[in-house]
Every structure is written in structure tokens, then in C-alpha cells.
Design an enzyme around this catalytic site. Structure first.
Site, PDB file in Angstrom:
ATOM      1  CE  LYS A 177      83.200  56.207  54.368  1.00 10.17           C
ATOM      2  NZ  LYS A 177      81.873  55.709  53.940  1.00 10.17           N
ATOM      3  CD  GLU A 253      83.638  44.274  41.621  1.00  6.97           C
ATOM      4  OE1 GLU A 253      82.876  44.197  42.608  1.00  6.97           O
ATOM      5  OE2 GLU A 253      84.308  43.328  41.192  1.00  6.97           O
ATOM      6  CB  CYS A 287      78.515  44.185  42.417  1.00  3.47           C
ATOM      7  SG  CYS A 287      79.775  42.941  42.778  1.00  3.47           S
ATOM      8  CD  GLU A 388      74.206  47.785  41.250  1.00  2.68           C
ATOM      9  OE1 GLU A 388      74.826  46.724  41.399  1.00  2.68           O
ATOM     10  OE2 GLU A 388      74.731  48.899  41.408  1.00  2.68           O
TER      11      GLU A 388
END
Length: 485
Positions: A177, A253, A287, A388
Site C-alpha cells: 500500500k 518502525e 523518523c 514528534e
């Protein structure tokens, strides 16, 4: 409607065929806001077709049992990506916004990961032994079936390959996807992979989706026993909860909040350029972005001054301009989101060392540009420290001792990576062993090797990608015992 910069329809690649959808949407260049093409927007229907094709290829073909075939295909894929390197870099920088060196950095990581996985395919042979005199045991390592791979928009090429390569090496067939923000790149990547002459039909299936219905079907389907997902912690938690009903296997992750621990004996001439880049690479949409800077009080004054000056000098601009140091965010909605995070932090007491922010005037105003921002904070519980940001915003915190630095570094729900800056070798290892993170760099940042594992502690994920254990998520172990020999 704006006139497209390119006139293409990006389609899905399922069971070796190019498929469109009823819903056609536009792709944009985030540096200009201009339309660069159109794409077929998939969903549950496309996901179902992809799952069916992958299951058929797994159950009826030789892929799952032929390690030599898998290694050959992985080599062919690597060669195909090398042939199309320049074209892929150009399109990635246009649609994803990365400046050319960063797009090149992403694309150039692909071939070696595929070749390393090819070596895994040839060397993952299980084991055998004789546990007692009249018995022989054989441990087979078998692919789990169909693997679902869910890819984020920030680095779509390498993050897709990072999961795909070990999945193929293990012998799974895959459903991928891909994000709608990079639909043109997705279609080019599929075209590149389709050129592998030995790749069996239906082993790799890829669809693009702006929503979540296709992804939800992948997570819920009993025909997809393993999901490899890269993205936010919140989404990782949500899909894990759904998949737990089937004891589905997840490799995740997730988010990160990477700290730099800058001790008083650090080489600032070496450290500050790297720390600057750790914030601006991919415009902070990474990330492992170095978004938390922890500085010893003895050097805090000069670090504030020197780093703010470096970040203020960063040349924000489009990839088409070779002088650009940092490209745009993925879209203007994310510019507004990041700026709101910064405004809330300032209102909550963060001190402005450099107030970057949205570019609202001049030739860059049409794009999704955001200048780097540096804030000093004393309250470690502020959301801008704990959550984040996913943009070029760095917080600075001051510490007085090694113990305080460790406490600040570990005061986070995340544990993806950290960097330690010191000339004291004993300290570097001592501190590294106490930081709760999956990757620690000593006097550097973002050094990732195909041969060594990458992944997170705590809410930054589970499982590992890269390295020898990257294949484990996609394999089952079967013990066959011969007794009374």
C-alpha cells in the site's frame, strides 16, 4: 484546474497488470503547488485484488520454495533500479520535495539493500542437529504467506524497499500500500520492478491509496498473516489492536524523537554541521530527525549562537534550484500543522532562539516551505519535546551532568535513535549502553548499514529491519524430528 507540469496517469500494478480506479485525483509538486499529473486512487477493491493475486502466486508458483529464483530476482531488481536512477531521482525530488542530493541519497540506498537480501535468500537454510544418539532434528524456515507492506510518504522508495527486500528473500509474496502523496513515484517504482525478467506474476502487487480502506482490509484479512508498517506510533497501535484478533505478526518502525547529547568536550566544528543537517534533511520529515539537542551548560552559550546562525543561513528552496539546502514540506497542511506546534510551544514558555516558520512572501510562497526553527526549553514535558513534530523544528535543553543528560535523553516514549558527541571513548560507550534506543551514533548521525539491524525501543516500534534478522518477520520455523534411528 492548473495546467499539469507533466501529463501522466499513475496506475496500480496488480498481478502483473496496470489497473486504474473510478476515483482519479491530481498529484502536486509541493515546491510550486502545481499539478504534475493524475493518479488512480485505490481502496478496498484494489487491496482485495492484490491480496488474491499474491495468495495465488504464493500457493501455486515456485516462489516460496526456490531460493535461487528469489536471489536472481533481487539482483535483477537492483540492476533495474540502477538503470533508472536518474529518472527516479528527478521525479522523487519533484513530487516528494527533496533536494537532489537527498533524493539521490534515498535512491542510491536501494540496490545494496536488494543485493543484501539476495544473499539472505541464499544463506537462510535453517539448521539440523542430533540432540541425542538416536535422533536427528531438522529446522526448516518457511515463508509465512502473503506479506502486507504499508509505506509512508516521507521516503517512499527506500522505506518500501527496506521491507520488500527481506520479504522477497524469505519467499513471501507481497501486497504494498503506497501513499497518494507520491503516486507518480509509486508508478515509476512499479514500472522499474516490472522490468525484472525472472519476477513471477503476482509476487509483487502495489496499489496507491489516499484513504485507509485498502490498508484496513490488509490488516483485517486472514490471507495477510504479516504486516510490515512504517509510520506513526498512533497508527501502529491502531493496526496492532485490529491484527491482534488474529494474532497477526507486525514489524513496526514508528515515531522517533532523536536526541543529540552534546558534551563539553565535543568537537563543535565537527558536530554542529551534522546537527544542522540532522534537522534539515528531508525538511525534518524523517523518523530519525535530530529534533532534540541536549547541551552541556559549559558550552551552551556558544552552541546557541553558532547553531542559530547556521540554521538561519539554510537556503530553503525547490529541488530545481541547485543552491537549495532544504526543500519544502510535503504540503501546506503540514506547514500549518508544524507552525501551530511551534506557536503552542512558545505560548507555553519555550524561548525563541531562531523563529523560522512558513514562507508566505516572494517566489516561494506558492510552495510548502518552512524555515528551520530553534527553541530552548526548560520543561521537558512540553509537547514539543515529547511529541514528534515531523518538520524542521529543534528544541535545545541544557544539562549539567552525565546523569542529567541520560535522564533527559530517556525521558521520552520514543526510542528509535540517539547521537552522542564526546571525545571521551569510555564515556561514549558508557552513555550509549544506558540510552534506551535501537540505534546509537558516536560523533555522527544517520549512519545506517544494510548489514546491521535498525529499529526502535519503547513506542518506536517492534522488530528489526536491515541486518540478518530483517528476514525473521517473514519466516516460520518448523521442527522435523527423526527418532529411533
Amino acid at each position: 484546474m492548473n495546467k499539469p507540469e507533466h501529463n501522466t496517469l499513475a496506475r496500480h500494478w496488480i498481478n502483473g497488470e496496470w489497473l486504474s480506479s473510478d476515483d482519479i485525483r491530481e498529484s502536486y509538486n509541493p515546491a510550486t503547488g502545481g499539478v504534475i499529473g493524475a493518479y488512480a486512487d485505490g481502496g478496498a477493491h484494489e487491496a482485495a485484488l492484490a491480496i488474491a493475486a499474491a495468495r495465488q502466486a504464493f500457493e501455486q508458483g515456485a516462489w516460496a520454495e526456490d531460493a535461487i529464483l528469489r536471489a536472481r530476482v533481487l539482483e535483477e531488481l537492483a540492476a533495474s533500479f540502477e538503470r533508472h536512477r536518474d529518472t527516479l531521482i528527478e521525479l522523487l525530488s519533484t513530487e516528494n520535495g527533496k533536494i537532489k542530493p537527498e533524493a539521490g541519497f534515498e535512491v542510491d540506498m536501494v540496490p545494496s539493500k536488494l543485493r543484501f537480501a539476495g544473499a539472505l535468500a541464499r544463506t537462510e537454510l535453517g539448521r539440523s542437529g542430533s540432540p541425542r544418539p538416536n535422533a536427528v532434528s531438522v529446522l526448516l524456515r518457511e515463508p509465512v504467506g502473503v506479506a502486507g507492506i504499508m509505506v509512508p510518504w516521507n521516503s517512499p522508495v527506500i522505506l518500501m524497499i527496506r521491507s520488500l527486500a527481506p520479504a522477497l528473500a524469505a519467499g513471501t509474496t507481497v501486497v504494498i500500500k503506497m501513499p497518494s502523496q507520491t503516486a507518480q513515484v509509486n508508478a515509476l517504482v512499479a514500472r522499474i520492478m516490472s522490468e525484472a525478467p525472472s519476477l513471477p506474476r503476482g509476487v509483487i502487487n502495489m496499489f496507491t491509496e489516499s484513504g485507509a480502506e485498502g490498508a484496513k482490509l490488509m490488516v483485517a484479512s486472514p490471507d495477510v498473516p504479516v504486516i510490515s508498517f512504517t509510520g506513526s506510533t498512533r497508527t501502529g497501535q491502531a493496526i496492532s489492536a485490529v491484527g491482534a484478533q488474529q494474532l497477526k505478526r507486525f514489524g513496526l518502525e514508528l515515531g522517533g524523537k532523536t536526541p543529540h547529547l552534546l558534551f563539553d568536550d565535543a568537537d563543535l566544528d565537527a558536530a554542529l554541521p551534522v546537527i544542522e543537517k540532522s534537522l534539515t534533511v528531508f525538511a525534518g520529515q524523517f523518523c530519525m530527525t535530530g529534533s532534540r539537542l541536549l547541551v552541556h551548560s559549559a558550552i551552551a552559550a556558544q552552541v546557541r549562537e553558532r547553531l542559530a546562525a547556521r540554521l538561519e543561513a539554510v537556503r530553503v528552496g525547490p529541488a530545481a534550484d541547485a543552491d537549495s539546502d532544504m526543500g519544502p514540506l510535503i504540503d501546506k497542511a503540514n506547514v500549518a500543522r508544524v507552525d501551530a506546534v511551534v506557536n503552542r510551544a512558545i505560548a507555553s514558555g519555550a524561548k525563541v532562539l531562531l523563529r523560522g516558520g512558513p514562507v508566505n512572501e516572494g517566489p516561494l510562497a506558492a510552495g510548502a516551505f518552512y524555515r528551520p526553527t530553534l527553541l530552548e526549553v526548560s520543561d521537558a514535558k512540553l509537547p514539543i519535546v515529547q511529541e514528534e513534530t515531523f518538520g524542521p523544528v529543534m528544541t535545545l535543553q541544557v544539562f549539567d551532568s552525565e546523569q542529567e543528560a541520560l535522564a533527559l535523553a530517556n525521558d521520552s516514549e520514543y526510542g528509535l535513535a540517539a547521537a552522542i558527541w564526546t571525545r571521551d571513548t569510555k564515556r561514549s560507550l558508557r552513555v550509549a549502553r544506558k540510552i534506551k534506543a535501537g540505534t546509537i551514533w558516536i560523533n555522527d548521525w544517520a549512519q545506517v548499514f544494510d548489514e546491521f539491524e535498525e529499529g526502535g525501543y519503547k513506542q518506536s516500534g517492534q522488530g528489526r529491519l536491515n541486518g540478518m534478522t530483517s528476514i525473521d518477520d517473514f519466516l516460520e520455523s518448523k521442527h522435523i524430528a527423526f527418532t529411533n534411528l
